[in-house]
Design an enzyme around this catalytic site. Structure first.
Site, PDB file in Angstrom:
ATOM      1  N   GLU A 115      -6.528   6.519  -1.675  1.00 15.34           N
ATOM      2  CA  GLU A 115      -6.340   5.436  -0.723  1.00 15.34           C
ATOM      3  C   GLU A 115      -6.830   4.107  -1.307  1.00 15.34           C
ATOM      4  OE1 GLU A 115      -4.819   5.225   2.158  1.00 15.34           O
ATOM      5  OE2 GLU A 115      -4.211   7.317   2.041  1.00 15.34           O
ATOM      6  N   HIS A 125       0.829  -1.203   0.000  1.00 18.99           N
ATOM      7  CA  HIS A 125       0.000   0.000   0.000  1.00 18.99           C
ATOM      8  C   HIS A 125       0.866   1.256   0.000  1.00 18.99           C
ATOM      9  CE1 HIS A 125      -3.568   2.453   1.164  1.00 18.99           C
ATOM     10  NE2 HIS A 125      -2.664   3.149   1.850  1.00 18.99           N
ATOM     11  N   GLU A 126       1.905   1.274   0.831  1.00 20.30           N
ATOM     12  CA  GLU A 126       2.750   2.461   0.926  1.00 20.30           C
ATOM     13  C   GLU A 126       3.597   2.653  -0.330  1.00 20.30           C
ATOM     14  OE1 GLU A 126       2.136   4.553   3.068  1.00 20.30           O
ATOM     15  OE2 GLU A 126       0.915   3.320   4.389  1.00 20.30           O
ATOM     16  N   HIS A 162       1.528   4.328  -2.960  1.00 20.42           N
ATOM     17  CA  HIS A 162       1.417   5.787  -2.864  1.00 20.42           C
ATOM     18  C   HIS A 162       2.582   6.468  -3.576  1.00 20.42           C
ATOM     19  CE1 HIS A 162      -2.105   6.465  -0.457  1.00 20.42           C
ATOM     20  NE2 HIS A 162      -1.671   5.771   0.580  1.00 20.42           N
TER      21      HIS A 162
END
Length: 280
Positions: free
Chosen positions: A199, A136-137, A140
């Site tokens: 997100e 997920h990070e 980003h």
């Protein structure tokens, strides 16, 4: 009508001025800020944070964080190189850090500076669960969400300035009311929904990235279910993050696509140590 027309004109000009696309999803995004500007600012903030952050002394979990992060970063860089995004590789100088904190959190700076808090480890439970967070990070960073958010802020300012010019001859009360209305409209109508969209996009890309690295994306549902038990009270429409149920539901929809990238790799066998000394 005149105000709407000018806002529409300004929006069109901004879109023409800078538009990029997100790897894998192909979503078009506003890009008014150069990568070099964003990277310079983020590196300064990251350095300041790391100077004051209590770096974890847990060598086992620190090694796991770095291993999972590197596995995912390597897989992503291979994908970018093989799919026409090789020119973006120069933007990344990956770092993966574990800090001593009971906060249930992790964050990513542009350029690949990722920080994981010890407090999230009881929720990840093992290396695959940690891969959900790290994927997920990394997403980003790859999707350049920070660039996009800064661009949206600039676009909002330009739009507000344009309306201010139109209302220049109106009474102070009307101008103030318009400013408040535009501010609320921008905040809850544009900026926050885009943040939620980012997100969910990071969740989607994160599933794919962890799968590329050999981690089973099916485990993402269990991780977010455990995270939902951590609680929260901000209504979704006023939050920069989607609700737990929205997030889990969308992940379940995204899993079939992510599983296309999963080859049942061997990198997901390690276990992240958890400890009952952490308090929530």
């Amino acid at each position: 009508m005149k105000t709407t027309a000018i806002l529409w004109f300004v929006s069109c000009m901004l879109l023409l001025a800078g538009c990029g696309s997100v790897p894998v999803t192909g979503r078009k995004q506003l890009s008014l800020v150069s990568n070099s500007e964003v990277l310079t600012l983020s590196l300064q903030q990251y350095d300041e944070f790391m100077k004051s952050a209590p770096v974890s002394t847990d060598k086992v979990n620190t090694a796991i964080v770095q291993r999972v992060g590197r596995n995912i970063a390597n897989a992503v860089e291979t994908y970018l190189k093989n799919n026409g995004y090789g020119d973006q590789l120069q933007d990344y100088a990956w770092e993966f850090n574990l800090v001593k904190s009971t906060d249930v959190n992790a964050f990513c700076m542009p350029g690949g500076k990722i920080v994981v808090y010890e407090g999230i480890l009881p929720y990840t439970q093992n290396e695959t669960g940690l891969a959900v967070v790290m994927g997920h990070e990394v997403a980003h960073a790859v999707a350049k969400h920070s660039n996009e958010r800064m661009s949206q802020q600039l676009a909002t300012q330009y739009g507000t300035a344009a309306v201010g010019a139109v209302l220049g001859n109106a009474s102070a009360g009307v101008q103030q009311a318009a400013a408040v209305a535009i501010g609320l409209g921008s905040q809850y109508g544009i900026l926050l929904p885009y943040s939620r969209k980012q997100e969910l996009e990071a969740d989607q890309l994160g599933l794919i990235f962890m799968a590329m690295a050999g981690y089973d994306p099916n485990q993402a549902v269990g991780f977010w279910q455990r995270m939902s038990q951590n609680g929260g009270g901000t209504p979704e429409f006023m939050s920069t993050h989607p609700s737990d149920q929205t997030r889990i539901s969308q992940i379940q929809k995204d899993l079939p696509e992510a599983l296309k990238y999963y080859k049942g790799g061997t990198t997901s066998s390690g276990n992240a140590k958890t400890s009952n000394q952490w308090k929530f």
